[in-house]
Motif scaffolding. Structure first.
Motif, PDB file in Angstrom:
ATOM      1  N   ASP A  24       0.828  -1.205   0.000  1.00 27.51           N
ATOM      2  CA  ASP A  24       0.000   0.000   0.000  1.00 27.51           C
ATOM      3  C   ASP A  24       0.864   1.257   0.000  1.00 27.51           C
ATOM      4  N   VAL A  25       1.936   1.229   0.794  1.00 26.01           N
ATOM      5  CA  VAL A  25       2.844   2.378   0.852  1.00 26.01           C
ATOM      6  C   VAL A  25       3.477   2.623  -0.518  1.00 26.01           C
ATOM      7  N   VAL A  26       3.922   1.541  -1.177  1.00 26.76           N
ATOM      8  CA  VAL A  26       4.522   1.669  -2.505  1.00 26.76           C
ATOM      9  C   VAL A  26       3.509   2.211  -3.498  1.00 26.76           C
ATOM     10  N   ALA A  27       2.276   1.701  -3.444  1.00 28.53           N
ATOM     11  CA  ALA A  27       1.235   2.146  -4.372  1.00 28.53           C
ATOM     12  C   ALA A  27       0.934   3.628  -4.208  1.00 28.53           C
ATOM     13  N   ARG A  28       1.105   4.154  -2.996  1.00 31.41           N
ATOM     14  CA  ARG A  28       0.841   5.582  -2.751  1.00 31.41           C
ATOM     15  C   ARG A  28       2.029   6.462  -3.082  1.00 31.41           C
ATOM     16  N   GLY A  29       3.125   5.843  -3.537  1.00 29.90           N
ATOM     17  CA  GLY A  29       4.278   6.621  -3.950  1.00 29.90           C
ATOM     18  C   GLY A  29       5.176   7.096  -2.834  1.00 29.90           C
ATOM     19  N   VAL A  30       5.021   6.523  -1.650  1.00 32.46           N
ATOM     20  CA  VAL A  30       5.855   6.902  -0.515  1.00 32.46           C
ATOM     21  C   VAL A  30       7.277   6.352  -0.724  1.00 32.46           C
ATOM     22  N   ASP A  31       8.270   7.104  -0.328  1.00 33.12           N
ATOM     23  CA  ASP A  31       9.669   6.673  -0.459  1.00 33.12           C
ATOM     24  C   ASP A  31       9.947   5.512   0.488  1.00 33.12           C
ATOM     25  N   VAL A  32      10.317   4.366  -0.071  1.00 35.90           N
ATOM     26  CA  VAL A  32      10.668   3.188   0.745  1.00 35.90           C
ATOM     27  C   VAL A  32      12.060   2.675   0.372  1.00 35.90           C
ATOM     28  N   ASP A  33      12.883   3.549  -0.202  1.00 36.61           N
ATOM     29  CA  ASP A  33      14.166   3.106  -0.741  1.00 36.61           C
ATOM     30  C   ASP A  33      15.369   3.444   0.133  1.00 36.61           C
ATOM     31  N   GLY A  34      15.134   3.791   1.399  1.00 35.08           N
ATOM     32  CA  GLY A  34      16.253   4.188   2.246  1.00 35.08           C
ATOM     33  C   GLY A  34      17.335   3.137   2.350  1.00 35.08           C
ATOM     34  N   GLU A  35      16.948   1.898   2.608  1.00 40.63           N
ATOM     35  CA  GLU A  35      17.923   0.820   2.717  1.00 40.63           C
ATOM     36  C   GLU A  35      18.646   0.598   1.388  1.00 40.63           C
ATOM     37  N   ALA A  36      17.877   0.654   0.292  1.00 42.50           N
ATOM     38  CA  ALA A  36      18.465   0.407  -1.021  1.00 42.50           C
ATOM     39  C   ALA A  36      19.454   1.494  -1.410  1.00 42.50           C
ATOM     40  N   ARG A  37      19.188   2.738  -1.040  1.00 45.69           N
ATOM     41  CA  ARG A  37      20.129   3.808  -1.363  1.00 45.69           C
ATOM     42  C   ARG A  37      21.476   3.576  -0.687  1.00 45.69           C
ATOM     43  N   LEU A  38      21.448   3.165   0.577  1.00 45.75           N
ATOM     44  CA  LEU A  38      22.703   2.899   1.272  1.00 45.75           C
ATOM     45  C   LEU A  38      23.386   1.672   0.681  1.00 45.75           C
ATOM     46  N   ALA A  39      22.631   0.624   0.417  1.00 47.59           N
ATOM     47  CA  ALA A  39      23.209  -0.575  -0.189  1.00 47.59           C
ATOM     48  C   ALA A  39      23.862  -0.244  -1.526  1.00 47.59           C
ATOM     49  N   ASP A  40      23.194   0.566  -2.318  1.00 46.58           N
ATOM     50  CA  ASP A  40      23.712   0.967  -3.622  1.00 46.58           C
ATOM     51  C   ASP A  40      25.037   1.716  -3.480  1.00 46.58           C
ATOM     52  N   ALA A  41      25.167   2.520  -2.430  1.00 42.22           N
ATOM     53  CA  ALA A  41      26.388   3.297  -2.220  1.00 42.22           C
ATOM     54  C   ALA A  41      27.570   2.436  -1.780  1.00 42.22           C
ATOM     55  N   LEU A  42      27.292   1.227  -1.319  1.00 42.34           N
ATOM     56  CA  LEU A  42      28.349   0.355  -0.794  1.00 42.34           C
ATOM     57  C   LEU A  42      29.030  -0.489  -1.857  1.00 42.34           C
ATOM     58  N   VAL A  43      28.508  -0.473  -3.077  1.00 47.17           N
ATOM     59  CA  VAL A  43      29.029  -1.355  -4.119  1.00 47.17           C
ATOM     60  C   VAL A  43      29.208  -0.603  -5.428  1.00 47.17           C
ATOM     61  N   PRO A  44      30.053  -1.122  -6.324  1.00 44.87           N
ATOM     62  CA  PRO A  44      30.196  -0.516  -7.649  1.00 44.87           C
ATOM     63  C   PRO A  44      28.997  -0.850  -8.527  1.00 44.87           C
ATOM     64  N   ARG A  45      28.929  -0.209  -9.685  1.00 47.04           N
ATOM     65  CA  ARG A  45      27.849  -0.488 -10.642  1.00 47.04           C
ATOM     66  C   ARG A  45      27.871  -1.960 -11.040  1.00 47.04           C
ATOM     67  N   GLY A  46      26.683  -2.529 -11.177  1.00 43.40           N
ATOM     68  CA  GLY A  46      26.565  -3.907 -11.632  1.00 43.40           C
ATOM     69  C   GLY A  46      27.050  -4.932 -10.643  1.00 43.40           C
ATOM     70  N   ALA A  47      26.984  -4.612  -9.365  1.00 39.60           N
ATOM     71  CA  ALA A  47      27.455  -5.539  -8.339  1.00 39.60           C
ATOM     72  C   ALA A  47      26.503  -6.717  -8.177  1.00 39.60           C
ATOM     73  N   ARG A  48      27.023  -7.786  -7.605  1.00 42.58           N
ATOM     74  CA  ARG A  48      26.201  -8.956  -7.297  1.00 42.58           C
ATOM     75  C   ARG A  48      25.748  -8.829  -5.846  1.00 42.58           C
ATOM     76  N   VAL A  49      24.414  -8.777  -5.641  1.00 47.15           N
ATOM     77  CA  VAL A  49      23.845  -8.500  -4.335  1.00 47.15           C
ATOM     78  C   VAL A  49      22.871  -9.607  -3.955  1.00 47.15           C
ATOM     79  N   LEU A  50      22.963 -10.061  -2.704  1.00 43.70           N
ATOM     80  CA  LEU A  50      22.030 -11.038  -2.149  1.00 43.70           C
ATOM     81  C   LEU A  50      21.177 -10.348  -1.098  1.00 43.70           C
ATOM     82  N   ASP A  51      19.859 -10.415  -1.265  1.00 36.25           N
ATOM     83  CA  ASP A  51      18.928  -9.855  -0.288  1.00 36.25           C
ATOM     84  C   ASP A  51      18.298 -11.017   0.472  1.00 36.25           C
ATOM     85  N   VAL A  52      18.729 -11.219   1.704  1.00 35.28           N
ATOM     86  CA  VAL A  52      18.235 -12.318   2.541  1.00 35.28           C
ATOM     87  C   VAL A  52      17.007 -11.844   3.299  1.00 35.28           C
ATOM     88  N   GLY A  53      15.909 -12.592   3.191  1.00 35.71           N
ATOM     89  CA  GLY A  53      14.666 -12.161   3.813  1.00 35.71           C
ATOM     90  C   GLY A  53      14.118 -10.947   3.094  1.00 35.71           C
TER      91      GLY A  53
END
Length: 202
Positions: A24-53
């Motif tokens: 519902d939050v995603v459908a309303r356009g609320v920002d839910v990318d906080g974790e992903a922004r930090l994860a993205d900053a920790l790796v180079p472009r095209g990195a291999r990422v495992l999301d557990v859970g």
């Protein structure tokens, strides 16, 4: 291998609103990318990422949209179904962390365990899970972990920072950073965000 039930499993129907809430939050356009922004900053472009859970898929999908090679894994069938409905292009494996075989899934530049995954693991498996995560890391890989330090939701546990660090150290990992949020606020006693890497060998 028979795995003990996770705290999430034992909570049962008490956690059924999680996926629907975030959908519902995603459908309303609320920002839910906080974790992903930090994860993205920790790796180079095209990195291999495992999301557990990976839950309903919001972090994995955001990282995939940023061009990373993402493997998502979520043992809860209802959350996998929610993930398919919300992010149909995201493939999600049905594995628990301890069921992931490094020889089958390979090595990762980053392993993500956010959204309170650590406080819903099976009782007494925290160190074992962290050890498996270490096995899944590429030599220079890192781990992003985030969870409430005090049990705040049905079925979750209180997991003090000191205990987590001890478990990570015993599993062959070391703390690189600790923050109080995914926006890198100072550490506090409510929520902890950790960046880990393999412990250096003498």
């Amino acid at each position: 291998m028979t795995l003990p039930p996770t705290r999430w499993e034992l909570a049962g129907e008490d956690n059924r609103g999680y996926g629907r809430h975030f959908a519902d939050v995603v459908a309303r356009g609320v920002d839910v990318d906080g974790e992903a922004r930090l994860a993205d900053a920790l790796v180079p472009r095209g990195a291999r990422v495992l999301d557990v859970g990976s839950g309903m898929g919001r972090v994995a999908a955001a990282l995939q949209a940023r061009g990373h090679d993402v493997v998502a894994t979520e043992p809860d069938a209802a959350l996998r179904e929610q993930s398919r409905a919300t992010y149909p292009d995201l493939e999600v494996l049905p594995h628990e962390a301890l069921a992931l075989d490094p020889h089958e899934v390979g090595a990762f530049d980053l392993v993500v365990l956010v959204g309170n995954v650590m406080i819903y693991l099976g009782e007494g498996t925290e160190r074992q899970v962290l050890g498996r995560v270490r096995e899944l890391l590429a030599p220079s890989g890192r781990v992003l972990v985030g969870f409430h330090l005090t049990a705040v939701m049905s079925g979750s546990r209180t997991y003090p920072a000191e205990e987590f660090v001890q478990n990570a150290t015993s599993a062959g990992l070391r703390v690189v950073h600790r923050f109080g949020s995914y926006e890198l606020h100072e550490p506090d006693e409510a929520y902890a965000v950790w960046v880990l890497e393999r412990a250096r060998r003498d």
